[in-house]
Write a protein that holds these residues in place. Structure first.
Motif, PDB file in Angstrom:
ATOM      1  N   GLU A 152       3.053   9.615  -2.015  1.00 29.14           N
ATOM      2  CA  GLU A 152       4.119   9.689  -3.015  1.00 29.14           C
ATOM      3  C   GLU A 152       4.787   8.322  -3.072  1.00 29.14           C
ATOM      4  OE1 GLU A 152       6.651  13.222  -2.532  1.00 29.14           O
ATOM      5  OE2 GLU A 152       5.140  14.008  -1.166  1.00 29.14           O
ATOM      6  N   ALA A 153       3.995   7.292  -3.296  1.00 25.27           N
ATOM      7  CA  ALA A 153       4.487   5.922  -3.172  1.00 25.27           C
ATOM      8  C   ALA A 153       3.723   4.998  -4.099  1.00 25.27           C
ATOM      9  CB  ALA A 153       4.332   5.444  -1.726  1.00 25.27           C
ATOM     10  N   GLY A 154       4.443   4.065  -4.713  1.00 27.53           N
ATOM     11  CA  GLY A 154       3.836   3.106  -5.613  1.00 27.53           C
ATOM     12  C   GLY A 154       3.342   1.875  -4.883  1.00 27.53           C
ATOM     13  N   ILE A 155       2.575   1.060  -5.626  1.00 23.38           N
ATOM     14  CA  ILE A 155       2.035  -0.179  -5.054  1.00 23.38           C
ATOM     15  C   ILE A 155       1.685  -1.109  -6.209  1.00 23.38           C
ATOM     16  CG2 ILE A 155      -0.373   0.589  -4.986  1.00 23.38           C
ATOM     17  CD1 ILE A 155      -0.524  -0.722  -2.166  1.00 23.38           C
ATOM     18  N   ASP A 156       1.740  -2.409  -5.956  1.00 27.46           N
ATOM     19  CA  ASP A 156       1.407  -3.364  -7.012  1.00 27.46           C
ATOM     20  C   ASP A 156      -0.108  -3.465  -7.214  1.00 27.46           C
ATOM     21  OD1 ASP A 156       4.084  -3.934  -7.475  1.00 27.46           O
ATOM     22  OD2 ASP A 156       4.120  -5.570  -6.023  1.00 27.46           O
ATOM     23  N   ASP A 157      -0.820  -3.864  -6.184  1.00 27.40           N
ATOM     24  CA  ASP A 157      -2.258  -4.100  -6.298  1.00 27.40           C
ATOM     25  C   ASP A 157      -3.013  -3.398  -5.180  1.00 27.40           C
ATOM     26  OD1 ASP A 157      -2.343  -6.116  -8.532  1.00 27.40           O
ATOM     27  OD2 ASP A 157      -1.033  -7.178  -7.140  1.00 27.40           O
TER      28      ASP A 157
END
Length: 199
Positions: free
Chosen positions: A88-93
């Motif tokens: 449940e977490a975002g990330i750039d690349d």
């Protein structure tokens, strides 16, 4: 060492940011493996070198906290669900390189929530049932998938129940495919263009 593990985090638990994480998974059985943190703090860069073993859920990012960049290199092993991003977490690349192994679902992005800017997924061998360039349930911006070889059932350049807001790129240079190949997603839209190149 061999063993059985429930939850392994490369980063912190409820607070505390981490600049760089490196995990080497040589053998053993793991239920959930996270490159990033659990519930608090952020992780800048995570690297998972998965040489062998058995894992139910492998995440390049964190559980409920964001990361900047994740790299997952899989040499072999059995992984049910592989995510370049977090749970449940975002990330750039995100970068995933699969040299071999057995997989049920491979996602370039995250699982339940958290946006991903760019996913890069390269497969040179292995047995994969479903491959998604994007996320499972949350949107990503761009996805890039390159297939050199391997055995697959279904491939999606986009996400599962997840949109791609920009474009998808799917390059296939080899492999065996039991079912269909889609430049877009399963139940997810693509905001701009889909590109499929078969060599």
């Amino acid at each position: 060492a061999n063993g059985q593990f429930q939850n392994v985090y490369g980063g912190s638990n409820k607070s505390g940011s981490v600049d760089k994480v490196t995990i080497n998974h040589n053998q053993g059985t793991t239920l959930n493996l996270f490159g990033g943190n659990n519930e608090g703090g952020n992780t800048v860069t995570t690297t998972i070198n998965y040489l062998d073993g058995t894992t139910t859920n492998l995440y390049g990012g964190g559980n409920k906290t964001n990361s900047a960049t994740s790299t997952i290199d899989v040499t072999n092993g059995t992984i049910a669900n592989l995510f370049g991003g977090g749970n449940e977490a975002g990330i750039d690349d995100t970068i995933i390189n699969i040299a071999n192994g057995q997989f049920q679902n491979v996602y370039g992005g995250s699982n339940k929530s958290g946006t991903v800017t760019n996913t890069t997924l390269t497969v040179t061998a292995g047995n994969i049932t479903n491959l998604y360039g994007g996320n499972n349930l949350a949107y990503a911006d761009k996805s890039n998938v390159t297939i050199e070889d391997g055995i697959f059932k279904t491939i999606y350049g986009g996400g599962n129940e997840a949109a791609i807001t920009n474009s998808t790129s799917l390059i296939i240079n080899g492999g065996t495919f039991a079912s269909n190949i889609y430049g877009g997603g399963n139940y997810g839209t693509v905001g701009q263009n889909t590109t499929v190149k078969i060599s």
